[in-house]
Motif scaffolding. Structure first.
Motif, short mmCIF file in Angstrom:
data_model
loop_
_atom_site.label_atom_id
_atom_site.label_comp_id
_atom_site.label_asym_id
_atom_site.label_seq_id
_atom_site.Cartn_x
_atom_site.Cartn_y
_atom_site.Cartn_z
N LEU A 1 -24.10 3.46 35.32
CA LEU A 1 -24.16 4.54 34.32
C LEU A 1 -22.81 5.26 34.22
O LEU A 1 -22.38 5.63 33.12
CB LEU A 1 -25.27 5.54 34.67
CG LEU A 1 -26.70 5.00 34.54
CD1 LEU A 1 -27.71 6.04 35.01
CD2 LEU A 1 -27.00 4.59 33.11
N ALA A 2 -22.16 5.43 35.36
CA ALA A 2 -20.85 6.12 35.35
C ALA A 2 -19.84 5.27 34.57
O ALA A 2 -19.12 5.78 33.70
CB ALA A 2 -20.37 6.37 36.77
N ALA A 3 -19.81 3.96 34.85
CA ALA A 3 -18.85 3.09 34.18
C ALA A 3 -19.10 3.10 32.68
O ALA A 3 -18.16 3.18 31.87
CB ALA A 3 -18.93 1.67 34.74
N SER A 4 -20.37 3.04 32.28
CA SER A 4 -20.63 2.99 30.84
C SER A 4 -20.30 4.32 30.17
O SER A 4 -19.85 4.36 29.03
CB SER A 4 -22.04 2.49 30.56
OG SER A 4 -22.92 3.53 30.31
N ILE B 1 -17.06 13.51 40.56
CA ILE B 1 -18.25 12.73 40.92
C ILE B 1 -19.20 12.61 39.73
O ILE B 1 -19.15 13.42 38.81
CB ILE B 1 -19.02 13.34 42.12
CG1 ILE B 1 -19.66 14.70 41.74
CG2 ILE B 1 -18.12 13.49 43.33
CD1 ILE B 1 -20.65 15.22 42.78
N VAL B 2 -20.05 11.60 39.80
CA VAL B 2 -21.18 11.48 38.87
C VAL B 2 -22.41 11.46 39.77
O VAL B 2 -22.58 10.54 40.57
CB VAL B 2 -21.07 10.21 38.01
CG1 VAL B 2 -22.40 9.92 37.31
CG2 VAL B 2 -19.96 10.37 36.96
N ARG C 1 -30.69 16.08 36.27
CA ARG C 1 -29.77 15.48 35.30
C ARG C 1 -28.63 14.79 36.04
O ARG C 1 -28.19 15.27 37.08
CB ARG C 1 -29.27 16.53 34.31
CG ARG C 1 -28.74 17.75 34.93
CD ARG C 1 -28.75 18.96 33.98
NE ARG C 1 -28.09 20.07 34.65
CZ ARG C 1 -28.69 20.86 35.53
NH1 ARG C 1 -29.96 20.70 35.82
NH2 ARG C 1 -28.01 21.80 36.14
N LEU C 2 -28.20 13.67 35.48
CA LEU C 2 -27.03 12.98 36.02
C LEU C 2 -25.83 13.62 35.34
O LEU C 2 -25.75 13.66 34.10
CB LEU C 2 -27.11 11.49 35.69
CG LEU C 2 -26.02 10.64 36.30
CD1 LEU C 2 -26.19 10.53 37.82
CD2 LEU C 2 -26.02 9.23 35.70
N VAL C 3 -24.93 14.15 36.17
CA VAL C 3 -23.80 14.91 35.58
C VAL C 3 -22.46 14.40 36.09
O VAL C 3 -22.36 13.81 37.16
CB VAL C 3 -23.91 16.42 35.90
CG1 VAL C 3 -25.19 17.01 35.32
CG2 VAL C 3 -23.80 16.71 37.39
N LEU C 4 -21.46 14.69 35.30
CA LEU C 4 -20.07 14.57 35.76
C LEU C 4 -19.71 15.94 36.31
O LEU C 4 -19.93 16.96 35.62
CB LEU C 4 -19.17 14.22 34.57
CG LEU C 4 -17.66 14.34 34.81
CD1 LEU C 4 -17.18 13.36 35.89
CD2 LEU C 4 -16.88 14.08 33.50
N ALA C 5 -19.23 15.98 37.56
CA ALA C 5 -18.85 17.26 38.16
C ALA C 5 -17.46 17.12 38.79
O ALA C 5 -17.11 16.04 39.28
CB ALA C 5 -19.86 17.69 39.20
#
Ligand code: AMP
Length: 307
Positions: free
Chosen positions: A143-146, A176-177, A113-117
């Protein structure tokens, strides 16, 4: 006086159908995704000819399929621009690339999974708690910007190409993402998972409109992979049962379309049953069949399943 010829109303003749050529399939050139893709192809009856190690190309099906080993990140673009006809790569890189491709099949490996950590104790427990102007390191800048746009947070994206997890310790990022699967790399770097941005797994992707000369081979590949995935976690169970036990057997072994029941020549009190069972149910099912008088019980792996 001769009349001018009337324009023909018939449609112009169709151009001759292009001759079939090898289907070009791109798979990742390293890591778990690469190994799992090769293994899935083998199980689908498409073993690569020769060793696949350190290769750029491999042939399969006597040349009908040509496998190219490429960087997972490059595969979506190569599929979109027609350099290759199909590809296997993570949904995360497909989404990041924005490539216009058809997602044909979830191959159910490479799950992550792509996560914000954020660092432990940072107070960042949701997207809303990310301070204005925070520096977000990531190798998924789009993806992070969106994600932050959607959450109306103004942040600074710091693109990195690897080792994202160390950037907060180095003082170059506030959060981080990044991708994670077990979560152990995040924990080792004293980072806590804040939110899931995108669940991902390896997918079969292809052009939205496949070229006619490979369309049939692409369908065959899709179907072969689908049948392997359908058989995943299934076992074939065979047993000789007393005929009188059938109603009870049918009540707890529904199978895909009910168990197949076959008479046994010369043994009118017995029937042979055959049924597809979930791996997780085998343990109890075998025990119950034995208690009902079942004999000659066999549990057999299934390579492919076509409903
Ligand atoms: P983890 O299991 O969370 O400790 O992840 C180990 C490393 O592998 C991390 O750096 C992740 O970013 C990376 N990773 C995990 N799963 C995948 C995947 N499916 N595709 C690419 N990288 C991954």
């Amino acid at each position: 006086m001769s009349r001018a010829p009337r324009p023909s109303r018939r449609a112009p003749p169709a151009p001759p159908a292009a001759a079939p050529r090898p289907l070009r399939l791109a798979i990742p050139n390293k890591g778990r995704l690469s190994e799992d893709a090769v293994e899935l192809l083998r199980r689908a009856g498409i073993p690569l000819e020769g060793s696949s190690e350190r290769k750029l190309f491999a042939s399969a099906m006597g040349g009908r399929v040509q496998v190219l080993f490429l960087r997972a990140q490059d595969i979506p673009e190569f599929v979109a621009d027609g350099t290759v006809d199909a590809g296997m790569t993570g949904l995360d890189v497909v989404a990041e690339s924005g490539a216009q491709v058809a997602k044909r099949l979830d191959l159910r490996f490479g799950r992550c999974r792509l996560v914000l950590a954020a660092p432990d104790g940072s107070g960042i427990t949701s997207a809303a708690a990310v301070p204005e102007g925070a520096r977000i390191a990531t190798s998924f800048p789009n993806l992070a910007a969106s994600y932050f746009r959607k959450h109306r947070r103004k942040v600074r994206i710091v693109p990195v190409s690897g080792a994202c997890e160390v950037t907060p310790t180095l003082g170059v990022a506030d959060a981080i993402v990044d991708l994670t699967s077990s979560g152990s790399t995040l924990a080792m770097n004293h980072l806590a998972e804040v939110a899931t941005i995108l669940p991902s797994s390896c997918h079969l992707i292809a052009a939205r409109r496949p070229k006619s000369e490979v369309a049939e081979e692409l369908e065959r590949l899709h179907f072969a992979l689908e049948s392997v995935l359908a058989a995943h976690g299934k076992r074939y169970l065979l047993a000789d049962m007393p005929r009188k036990a059938l109603p009870e057997v049918q009540s707890f072994l529904p199978g895909v379309a009910g168990p197949t029941v076959v008479d046994i020549a010369g043994k009118p009190d017995l029937v042979a049953i055959q049924v597809v069972v979930d791996e997780s149910e085998i343990y109890d099912a075998v025990h119950r069949l034995r208690k009902l008088g079942g004999r000659g019980i066999l549990v057999v792996p299934i390579d492919r399943m076509v409903a």
